[in-house]
Structures are given as structure tokens and as C-alpha cells.
Write an enzyme that holds these catalytic residues in place. Structure first.
Site, PDB file in Angstrom:
ATOM      1  N   GLU A 103       9.652   0.959  10.867  1.00 51.50           N
ATOM      2  CA  GLU A 103      10.256   2.056  10.763  1.00 51.50           C
ATOM      3  C   GLU A 103       9.537   3.183  10.716  1.00 51.50           C
ATOM      4  OE1 GLU A 103      12.520   5.122  10.070  1.00 51.50           O
ATOM      5  OE2 GLU A 103      12.233   4.876   8.577  1.00 51.50           O
ATOM      6  N   LYS A 158       0.685  -0.796  -0.166  1.00 51.56           N
ATOM      7  CA  LYS A 158      -0.224  -0.082  -0.010  1.00 51.56           C
ATOM      8  C   LYS A 158       1.261   1.901   0.019  1.00 51.56           C
ATOM      9  CE  LYS A 158      -1.948   3.505   2.539  1.00 51.56           C
ATOM     10  NZ  LYS A 158      -2.309   4.111   1.958  1.00 51.56           N
ATOM     11  N   CYS A 196      13.196  11.497   8.036  1.00 54.55           N
ATOM     12  CA  CYS A 196      13.139  11.085   9.578  1.00 54.55           C
ATOM     13  C   CYS A 196      14.038  11.251  10.254  1.00 54.55           C
ATOM     14  CB  CYS A 196      12.224   9.515   9.206  1.00 54.55           C
ATOM     15  SG  CYS A 196      13.050   8.526   8.071  1.00 54.55           S
ATOM     16  N   GLU A 250       8.507  16.070  16.452  1.00 54.39           N
ATOM     17  CA  GLU A 250       8.374  16.050  14.849  1.00 54.39           C
ATOM     18  C   GLU A 250       8.025  17.028  13.498  1.00 54.39           C
ATOM     19  OE1 GLU A 250      10.289  12.127  11.601  1.00 54.39           O
ATOM     20  OE2 GLU A 250       8.709  11.953  12.161  1.00 54.39           O
TER      21      GLU A 250
END
Length: 497
Positions: free
Chosen positions: A268, A192, A303, A398
Site C-alpha cells: 500500500e 517492523k 497517503c 507527494e
């Protein structure tokens, strides 16, 4: 490395594209079961590119059924390893043949600069797939030292049907990180892609079929995370899920696994990564260039971005003078113009989130050293705030945008303490001229990847993943990624009379 073309040539390629619009299941494109679609727009221009299938739970069930049939039949999982390698190497050839098309498709879909798509992402997907393909017939199983009365073999077998849920920040590269080791191991897959950035995954799947990958082995199911992602995570006939994305969403996949068939899960996740510059760092021009790249590369939608600059007070003024100088080299604009190092953020929703953080920084009273401005087309200019404390939201959360927070410390010990004072642990960098200090820091930093006197993530041979809330269950890249798509089986043969 792919040779860059001109801005006009890239616009011409974009104008001639026929983007895929349906999911890819069992070797062919097909609409969603209820014919619903999702509009796909170019974030830099807000122009409609195409509509993609908004797949349903029934579509996921169909894809899993075909993947299971393919896996159980052995058309991929049980063929000779050299045959699997041959198909994947052929896929690399087809990707290289279509490299410019794929680079432009990636750029208009995600807002990424064409210079990165063409010279980094496309070459890297080829390298990643070929690396794992070459690994197929070079990994040996083992025998255990059990004495002369038995033979104990420890063998790898493909884990089965794998669900992969991808992020939107590196669409084609993250596709490679997942499919290369999983397909090399002999698994079948349901992938996906992010709803914002599905186009290159669909095209690569089409090329994989052209390369000889059997029907049902690689399926791309497009749609929302709420529908398709949850259906993959909760499916009783998927053996493993690998996910890259936010920590919040990663937690959901652990719950899906616990509530279904306790499938294996590899996550992750996010990061708020420190970049430490100590007083004894040398060649500050080089250090500054690395600091800027760590913060702004891929518009900060990374990231492993070094979004917290932790600098020792004695060197701060000299370093920041050079950081501001190098920041001017990061030109922002039309992603299809190869002279631009930065493009647009992925969509208006994320653009709005980053803009909110710019306002938060002003409310918290941080000193704006650079940028802070935005423009139509989801553009955020490279931004640097000084006077940030590690307890501030700017340093804790973040942002996923081109925003660098500068934190001043007085000592090595304080730098390490501040760097580790985060719920994340994905990556970290340290700049120092002292070899012993660099090793001490690398050991002390709680992160999955620590770079010394540079910013980076290693290469395909090194594992990538994080400590704490930055990862769970395994690693991307390297032989470790290959192994996590396999099960270990012990075969015990009794030799006694």
C-alpha cells in the site's frame, strides 16, 4: 468513542509513562543482539522519550525462528477458530482498558494531535481487531461443482510467517490493519514499526501476550529500514510481506522477494489524490469543510490526503472563500492539547522536506492564499497555493504535509483528465449535485477508493488500496485483507469405484 480529557490530564499521563525500549520477541522484551539503540524524541518538543533497540539481522533471524516454531507447532495456527477469536477479543478489552495511555504514547511519539489519537485511532484499532476476530468463525470454505464422481473442497489455510513493515503516519492504526487479519487467519508475524514511531506497537504486543496470544506468534522487531526492513524482505523463511509506505521503498520489497524465495508481497503505497469540485456542487460550506479536512487532516501526513483541489472555474471563487474560512478552524499547536486539530510533523527530517516544497512553490510562482509559515517543534501551518498546473512539482509529487494545491479547470472532462494524469491511483473525491455525473466520475477515476460528496476511506468492511503506483498485490481492510493472509488449497476426493 473515547472521552477526551483535559490538556493538564494528558500532560500528567505523559509524565507518568514508562515507554517500552526493547524489541518484543517470543513473548518478552529483549535488547538488540549488539545492544545498540536508537533515540526516540517527541517531535513537538525535541525532548528525549526513550531509546529503542536497534535490531540486527541476527535479531530478525531469531524472531523468524520463533515465529516459524510457533506456526509449525499449531499453538495458534491450528487451534479452534473460536479460541483465536477469544484471544483477539480479549486483546480489544485490554486496549480499551489502556486507551488513554496508548493515545498519549502515540501522540508524543508521532506528533499526532491527542484528539485524533483518543477519538479516532484507538477506537478504530479496537474495531478493526474485533471485526476480524468476529470474522474468524463466520467464513465458510467451499465445494466445487465437479459432478458425482468426486468431491472437490476449496479450503483456506494460513499463509504462514508474515512480515509486516509499518509507516510512521498512523502507527497504531496501521498495526491493526496488518495484525488483525493476519492473526485472525492463524499466521505468525514479525512486525517492523517505523523507527520514528515504535512505541505503541511494542505496547500492543505486550497486551496481546497478556490476552493469551502464544509466544512467538507476534514479534515486534525495532530498528532501521535499511537493516531490519531489508532483512524481513529478503528472509528465506518468511512467506509473505505486507508493507505500507512510499512507492520507492515498495519497489525494494518486490526486488527482495524476487531475489529470495519469491514470497508474496502486498504493497500500500503513496498517493497524490484529486478532489474534484464541479460547478453544480451544492452546499458549498459542507464541500469546503470536506476539502479542508481532506488536505489537512493528520497534518497532511496521509497517503489518501486530497492534496490536489481540482475546481471548475465557474464555482471557484465562491468555493475558495469558504475553504479559506474553514481552514481557520484547523488550529495547530501542542499535540497534547485537545483543542488543537493539528500537531507536529513526525520529525525534523520530514519537516525539512515539507519546508523544501514550500520554497519550491514560491520558486514556481504559485499564489500563496494561506499559511506557508512554520515554527519550532516541526510545525507547518495549513497552506494553500493557487495557480498550480498539474505538471508542477507541487501537483505531481507527494509532499506529505498540510499543503493544498488548487488547479482550475473549465469542464468535467478536463477535471477527470487532470485527476487521472498522475502516476498514483489511491483515492479520489468528486463533488457534484448530479447523480449521473457522480457515477460517471466514479467509474472514470483511476483510483482504489472514490468518494462522492465527501472525503473518506470507507470503513473496516471496505477494501483499501490503489491503482497504478499506489499499490500492488492486495488490499488492506475488509474480508479481502483477511483472505490475502491465507492460501487456497484444493482437496480432490475421487468417488469412482
Amino acid at each position: 468513542m473515547t472521552t477526551l480529557r483535559t490538556h493538564e490530564e494528558y500532560k500528567e499521563i505523559a509524565a507518568k509513562l514508562t515507554p517500552p525500549s526493547m524489541s518484543f520477541i517470543n513473548g518478552s522484551f529483549r535488547p538488540s543482539s549488539d545492544a545498540e539503540t536508537i533515540p526516540v524524541t517527541n517531535p513537538a518538543t525535541d525532548e528525549l522519550i526513550t531509546h529503542i533497540a536497534a535490531c540486527t539481522v541476527a535479531d530478525v533471524d531469531f524472531a523468524v525462528e520463533k515465529a516459524r516454531t510457533a506456526f509449525d507447532s499449531g499453538v495458534w495456527s491450528k487451534i479452534h477458530p473460536s479460541e483465536r477469536k477469544k484471544v483477539l477479543i480479549q486483546l480489544c478489552s485490554l486496549i480499551e482498558k489502556n486507551a488513554h495511555e496508548l493515545a498519549v504514547l502515540e501522540s508524543i511519539d508521532s506528533g499526532k494531535p491527542i484528539s485524533d489519537c483518543a477519538t479516532i485511532d484507538i477506537p478504530e484499532i479496537i474495531h478493526t481487531i474485533s471485526w476480524h476476530a468476529e470474522l474468524i468463525d463466520k467464513i465458510y470454505d467451499q465445494t466445487a461443482p465437479v459432478g458425482n464422481d468426486a468431491v472437490a473442497m476449496v479450503v483456506r489455510e494460513p499463509v504462514g510467517v508474515v512480515g509486516a513493515v509499518l509507516p510512521w503516519n498512523f502507527p497504531i492504526l496501521m498495526l491493526a490493519w496488518k495484525i488483525a487479519p493476519a492473526l485472525a487467519a492463524g499466521c505468525s508475524m514479525i512486525v517492523k514499526p517505523a523507527a520514528q514511531t515504535s512505541l505503541t506497537a511494542l505496547r500492543v504486543a505486550e497486551l496481546a501476550t497478556e490476552a493469551g496470544l502464544p509466544d512467538g506468534v507476534l514479534n515486534i522487531v525495532t530498528g532501521s529500514g535499511r537493516v531490519v526492513g531489508e532483512a524481513i524482505g529478503s528472509h528465506m523463511d518468511i512467506d509473505m510481506v505486507t508493507f505500507t509506505g512510499s512507492t520507492e521503498t515498495g519497489r525494494r520489497f518486490l526486488r527482495y522477494s524476487a531475489d529470495s524465495n519469491i514470497k508474496e508481497v502486498v504493497l500500500e503505497l503513496g498517493g497524490k489524490n484529486p478532489c474534484i469540485v464541479l460547478d453544480d456542487a451544492e452546499d458549498l460550506d459542507k464541500v469546503a469543510a470536506q476539502v479542508v479536512a481532506a488536505a489537512f487532516w493528520n497534518m497532511g501526513e496521509n497517503c489518501s490526503a486530497g492534496s490536489r483541489l481540482i475546481v471548475q472555474a465557474g464555482i471557484k471563487d465562491k468555493l475558495m472563500e469558504r475553504v479559506l474560512h474553514h481552514s481557520k478552524d484547523w488550529k495547530t499547536g501542542d499535540p497534547l492539547d485537545p483543542s488543537n486539530q493539528l500537531g507536529a510533523l513526525v520529525d525534523k527530517v520530514h519537516f525539512g522536506k515539507v519546508c523544501e516544497y514550500l520554497e519550491i512553490a514560491r520558486e514556481e510562482g504559485h499564489t500563496l492564499l494561506l499559511g506557508g509559515n512554520t515554527s519550532d517543534g516541526c510545525y507547518v501551518m495549513p497552506t494553500i497555493f493557487d495557480g498550480v498546473k498539474n505538471s508542477d512539482r507541487l501537483a505531481k509529487e507527494e509532499i506529505f504535509g498540510p499543503v493544498l494545491s488548487v488547479i482550475t479547470v473549465s469542464s468535467y472532462e478536463e477535471a477527470i483528465a487532470v485527476a487521472n494524469d498522475t502516476e498514483y491511483g489511491l483515492a479520489a473525491s468528486v463533488f457534484t449535485a448530479n447523480g449521473k455525473t457522480s457515477m460517471r466520475a466514479a467509474q472514470a477515476l483511476r483510483a482504489g477508493t472514490v468518494t462522492v460528496n465527501c472525503f473518506g476511506e470507507g470503513d473496516v468492511s471496505t477494501p483499501f488500496g490503489g491503482y497504478k503506483q499506489s499499490g500492488f498485490g492486495g488490499r488492506d481492510k475488509s474480508i479481502h485483507a483477511h483472505d490475502q493472509f491465507t492460501q487456497l488449497k484444493t482437496i480432490w476426493i475421487d468417488l469412482t469405484d
